[in-house]
Design a protein around this motif. Structure first.
Motif, PDB file in Angstrom:
ATOM      1  N   CYS A 204       0.107 -10.565 -13.339  1.00 46.59           N
ATOM      2  CA  CYS A 204      -0.693 -10.061 -14.466  1.00 46.59           C
ATOM      3  C   CYS A 204       0.093  -9.106 -15.356  1.00 46.59           C
ATOM      4  CB  CYS A 204      -1.961  -9.398 -13.948  1.00 46.59           C
ATOM      5  SG  CYS A 204      -1.679  -7.811 -13.126  1.00 46.59           S
TER       6      CYS A 204
ATOM      7  N   THR B  41      -0.021  -5.953 -15.302  1.00 48.56           N
ATOM      8  CA  THR B  41      -0.705  -4.676 -15.557  1.00 48.56           C
ATOM      9  C   THR B  41      -1.173  -3.961 -14.290  1.00 48.56           C
ATOM     10  OG1 THR B  41      -2.789  -5.865 -15.847  1.00 48.56           O
ATOM     11  CG2 THR B  41      -1.528  -5.381 -17.842  1.00 48.56           C
ATOM     12  N   CYS B  42      -1.151  -4.627 -13.136  1.00 45.69           N
ATOM     13  CA  CYS B  42      -1.624  -3.954 -11.916  1.00 45.69           C
ATOM     14  C   CYS B  42      -0.539  -2.987 -11.407  1.00 45.69           C
ATOM     15  CB  CYS B  42      -2.004  -4.967 -10.834  1.00 45.69           C
ATOM     16  SG  CYS B  42      -0.616  -5.787 -10.029  1.00 45.69           S
TER      17      CYS B  42
ATOM     18  N   CYS C  54       2.715  -4.817 -10.236  1.00 46.79           N
ATOM     19  CA  CYS C  54       3.514  -5.351 -11.344  1.00 46.79           C
ATOM     20  C   CYS C  54       4.259  -4.231 -12.058  1.00 46.79           C
ATOM     21  CB  CYS C  54       2.616  -6.083 -12.336  1.00 46.79           C
ATOM     22  SG  CYS C  54       2.142  -7.722 -11.785  1.00 46.79           S
TER      23      CYS C  54
ATOM     24  N   CYS D  64       1.516  -8.941  -6.749  1.00 48.62           N
ATOM     25  CA  CYS D  64       0.468  -8.823  -7.778  1.00 48.62           C
ATOM     26  C   CYS D  64      -0.891  -9.231  -7.222  1.00 48.62           C
ATOM     27  CB  CYS D  64       0.812  -9.694  -8.988  1.00 48.62           C
ATOM     28  SG  CYS D  64      -0.515  -9.723 -10.224  1.00 48.62           S
ATOM     29  N   LYS D  65      -1.876  -8.386  -7.494  1.00 50.03           N
ATOM     30  CA  LYS D  65      -3.239  -8.647  -7.013  1.00 50.03           C
ATOM     31  C   LYS D  65      -3.902  -9.775  -7.804  1.00 50.03           C
ATOM     32  CE  LYS D  65      -3.964  -5.846  -3.623  1.00 50.03           C
ATOM     33  NZ  LYS D  65      -4.116  -6.437  -2.295  1.00 50.03           N
TER      34      LYS D  65
HETATM   35 ZN   LIG Z   1      -0.169  -7.680 -11.315  1.00 46.33          ZN
END
Ligand SMILES: [Zn+2]
Length: 266
Positions: free
Chosen positions: A12, A14-15, A18, A26-27
């Protein structure tokens, strides 16, 4: 006409993971691809695939597909090597001589280690030796923990990679890790039964037990560069290739102990 490969595992961006350089954790991986491509998973074995441009990696145009197919598995292994933090001159144990084990042997040798492979199947032991493996032990003949300690003057290995899904072996992997060493659980476990670990052993030795999941972007890029520059030749690990019509056979052969990697071409 360029030779390309893709890191199918998206992220993503943004987590927490990341933004701390650990896109492999990454979730939200897969979710973005599902929205973009109208499919549940990244998939493969298809004529067309919809991916983000940043998932595409250019390879050397003279790199045969038989080598290019190893970018992803070798990247997974390079992430594991990164987790292991090998130092020049270290003793490294790789448990299991399947394709992932052999790739660990290759990467550990590139990292300047003395490499000990634990593998009972002779052809796999021979393949490891072709790739420079220093010592192969047969865990059906010797106690692997005792043997590693004997080879390392009682210390154990500085870094241990377990590439097998066997619970008992995971326990042994911890036991053969030297003081200050790192034990990497590369393989997922089937079945995932808890193992016995002595808390005092961890307390007294300061060993680090960690895992390795999927390739980071850095590992994937490094893998693509190593193969493009032909620093290693993985051709012997591409055991067989089949047409799309022979896909059933290809999957059956991929399950065999006689094969490392099996390729489907069309
Ligand atoms: Zn992520």
């Amino acid at each position: 006409s360029a030779t390309l490969t893709i890191r199918v595992l998206n992220h993503c961006g943004t987590c927490y993971y990341c933004r701390h350089g650990r896109e492999n954790l990454c979730k939200n991986s897969y979710k973005k691809s599902a929205a973009a491509a109208g499919q549940l998973l990244p998939n493969g074995l298809s004529e067309y695939l919809c991916v983000d441009a940043n998932q595409v990696y250019k390879l050397s145009n003279d790199l045969p597909y038989e080598q290019a197919v190893f970018v992803e598995p070798f990247a997974c292994v390079l992430n594991s090597i990164d987790r292991g933090q090998i130092h020049l001159g270290d003793d490294v144990v790789v448990i299991g001589g399947g394709v992932m084990g052999i790739l660990h042997v290759i990467a550990a040798k590139l990292s300047g280690a003395r490499v000990i492979l634990s593998e009972p199947y002779k052809p796999r032991a021979e393949m490891a030796k072709k790739y420079g493996c220093d010592i192969v032990i047969d865990p059906t003949i010797v106690d692997p923990v005792e043997e590693v300690k004997r080879i390392t003057d009682g210390e154990g290995a500085n870094v241990v990679f377990n590439t097998t899904p066997i619970v008992k072996v995971a326990e042994q992997a911890v036991q053969m890790t030297a003081q200050m060493g790192r034990c990497v659980m590369y393989s997922s476990m089937h079945p995932d039964v808890p193992i016995q670990v002595s808390p005092n052993y961890i307390h007294n030795t300061e060993i680090v037990i960690t895992g390795s999941k999927s390739p980071s972007i850095e590992a994937f890029d490094t893998s693509a560069r190593i193969l493009s520059k032909k620093i290693v030749d993985l051709t012997p690990l591409l055991t067989e290739s089949y047409s799309m019509e022979e896909a059933d056979t290809a999957f059956e052969r991929a399950m065999s102990v006689e094969t490392y990697r099996v390729m489907i071409k069309w």
